[in-house]
Design a protein around this motif. Sequence first.
Motif, short mmCIF file in Angstrom:
data_model
loop_
_atom_site.label_atom_id
_atom_site.label_comp_id
_atom_site.label_asym_id
_atom_site.label_seq_id
_atom_site.Cartn_x
_atom_site.Cartn_y
_atom_site.Cartn_z
N UNK A 80 41.79 22.46 59.99
CA UNK A 80 42.06 21.66 59.71
C UNK A 80 42.66 21.80 58.32
N UNK A 81 44.53 21.31 58.63
CA UNK A 81 45.37 21.49 57.58
C UNK A 81 45.23 21.45 55.95
N UNK A 82 44.80 20.22 56.29
CA UNK A 82 44.37 19.71 54.61
C UNK A 82 44.34 20.85 53.54
N UNK A 83 42.62 20.81 54.59
CA UNK A 83 41.61 22.13 53.92
C UNK A 83 42.61 23.33 53.67
N UNK A 84 42.85 23.60 54.54
CA UNK A 84 43.86 24.33 53.90
C UNK A 84 44.56 24.72 52.21
N UNK A 120 36.36 14.47 53.67
CA UNK A 120 35.74 13.83 54.51
C UNK A 120 34.71 15.12 54.85
N UNK A 121 35.92 16.31 56.11
CA UNK A 121 34.86 16.85 56.85
C UNK A 121 34.53 18.19 55.87
N UNK A 122 34.72 19.09 54.59
CA UNK A 122 34.05 19.84 54.11
C UNK A 122 34.57 19.63 52.63
N UNK A 123 33.20 18.69 52.21
CA UNK A 123 33.16 19.02 51.38
C UNK A 123 32.54 20.34 49.94
N UNK A 124 32.39 19.99 48.71
CA UNK A 124 32.41 20.85 47.80
C UNK A 124 31.14 21.73 47.91
#
Length: 851
Positions: A800-804, A819-823
């Motif tokens: 996930x480039x957005x998460x990076x 949505x894919x990796x939350x707090x």
Amino acid sequence: MAAKEAQARVKINKLLEVAGWRFFDDASGKANVALEPNVTLTHDAVDELGENFEKISKGFVDFLLLDMQGFPQVVLEAKAEHTQPLTAKEQARTYAKSLNCRFVILSNGNLHYFWDLKQGNPQQISSFPTPESLTSYVEFQPDGEKLAGEPVERDYIVRTQLPGYQDLAGWKNEAERSVFVEKNHLRFLREYQLRAVKALQAAVREGKSRFLFEMATGTGKTLTSAAVLKLFLRTSNARRVLFLVDRLELEDQAQKAFVRLLKNDYSTVIYKERRDDWRRAEIVVTTVQSLLTNNKYRTHFSPTDFDLVISDEAHRSISGDARAVFEYFVGYKLGLTATPRDYLKSFDSSAPTSRDPRELERRQLLDTYTTFGCESGEPTFRYSLLDGVTDGFLINPKVVDARTDITTKLLSEEGYAVVVARGEESEEGDAEETFFHRDFEKKFFSEPTNRMFCETFLRHALGDPISGELGKSLVFAVSQAHATKLTQMLNELAEVLFPGKYQSDFAVQVTSLIPGAQQYTINFANNNLLGSGNFIESYKTSKARVCVTVGMMTTGYDCPDILNLAMMRPIFSPSEFVQIKGRGTRKHTFTENLFDEALKAQIVSADAEKVAFKLFDFFGNCEYFEEKFNYDEIIELPRLPTGKVGTGAPPGPPLPSVGLYENHAPDPLKLIREEQVGLLGMKIDRMLFQKFEEMVKADTTLAEHVAAERWEQAVAYVSEKVLEKPTEHFTLEKLRTAVGVDRRLGLREILEKVFGRIARFKSKEELLAEEFEKFVLACKVEDVENLDALRYFFTAYLTDSHLRGILESKRLTELNTNPNFGIADYRAVPEPWRTRIPEYIKDYVSLNAFL
């Protein structure tokens, strides 16, 4: 909890089956897995056995692995997924001793440990040893005290090369001794090499199993390694040794050296040349890339196949995926490196480093020292360039500072923003470096700047003391295109200086895409590149005086009569800087290649000795790696001094102007035409991959590259000769689409499939699982309770480039709506791993396959 226990059991069963253990009699032989105590096993029960498999009368159920005679060989203690396997260590030891078993495996399905009760502590493994490898391993009776007490003297290798040498007349007669030694190629250990071996023995006596030798280039790491190999094999502390290198040329070089030094006692093979019978050899040499291809290190080897693994140029050959190969095998580990840990005296590791190319290698160096048990920064043994110079074995460079206004600005503090971009189709990520900077390409590749570099180099380079021509030299360019320009310009200047003398053979481009480039490097070292004795017929020295390269002639290239090195590009890797500098540090006597005795008699012996070499630094690279560097010679540019080439003579008339370099590459737009797509669709949509296969398989040049595992050349060849040609329809993107895989494919992977090196393309999910498994092994992850959270974070960050972007810019509040990796997912990851996982992925995992 029961589900966790059952899942662990299913995974363990599968790992046993993959390793070749049998639950039932079959065509391969009798069952060699038993369950204790007194558990009846049926075919249907293998995958279903015991949701509560730990809760029976004795408190546990062990797998008992049997040898060929049916006797207990290994106790496999199985724990639930949530339980750290090491908690069963003492329980398993007691059980193993009661059954007279030497080996223990501890596993919860995700983490596994192999324990030889005769050899220290459990070691983490990623797959189970095979029955065959353990059969051989049983005969292995290591004895650390015997290794530590083995007498090692200067003639340790010579006694293998020529047993009883001391009783031969040639040795006894002191007047003939030097000729005798040279004739028989006898290699005595130098005093510091002897100290290295003894330092390792002392470490073994202290109970250590990992060692690191930090030795400057040119100090004989291969000879020292040969002594270590003999030490382990002779004292029966190793049955077989794996010697890992990261380049093909080093593979061949190491194999030849070990054969020359140890053949009377031990056999040495290159793995890819002896894939079917490598087990007959005591020493196996290979590149890490050979073992990584299609995961050969796991499919063709057992963790117990090698008892000593030596990693040449350690922080290169255990970087990236190579770490998985290195950590896969149990036993002793030795790393060799020429790059000191404190290569940057002024580097502030606490400052923001995201824009500093040095940060990656800083972490890799620190990681290397940690890997070999030298967290304090003190290696097992250290012998620096300064030590070698002080002892009279090596030569320090005379550094020439020759920066232009442009290169000075480029490497100012703001200039550290230069980005190192690695090509998508690079060999294991080790691509040619491309640098992007404001106006950099336009200015750096301009004719005036390149001309300034070449003229300055020719004016101030050292000359050959015998022939008077320019001393043999290496020039390091930014790219293959830049190497082409510099080569042409140097040849044009040579024609002006020496009319009709070189016929464009003065400078030669030696890069990976040049046919026969590897042989060029050999010929240059042997003084017959494009001819020999161009000025003095009886003096054997290469007609070609300059090799222009990018990175081919750095690590392990031995050419002692080199007098000049020119860095016509910025260097951002400390190991590369150390290796480039090391090409000139070896001593040499030039009269060795002079065969005119009358002329030799006229030469003062001191004048024929190599006492210096010049390192031309056009980009302030020395200052880049140290706070301040005291340059021996500073040349002010762009006002160029003039004079006789290679002598530093008084100014003379300026060199004539050289014409502008002409680009002979095809224009971007070579053909334009219109074509109506018919009812059957585009040609690319029909059997495209099959046609591509047929075309590349029929190409004999490409087939030769693949057979020799020259993947970089193979990829470059297909890119140039096959892809994106106007008359064909092959592009990398279309080939990827044609095979229908859920991830990006590299051209190398496609070629591996075409030529049968891999059976199929793995899915994204399979690759993610493999990468996480490598991470667990490389980083010694033992946090069982949080393993699922680490896996989820690892996978999300990788895909996930957005998460990076969120994590790199520390916009953590955005995780509340991600949505894919939350707090909550982020908080589930223990604090140290929030930093360590991103760093590991950046350093060791290629993102291309997951984009």
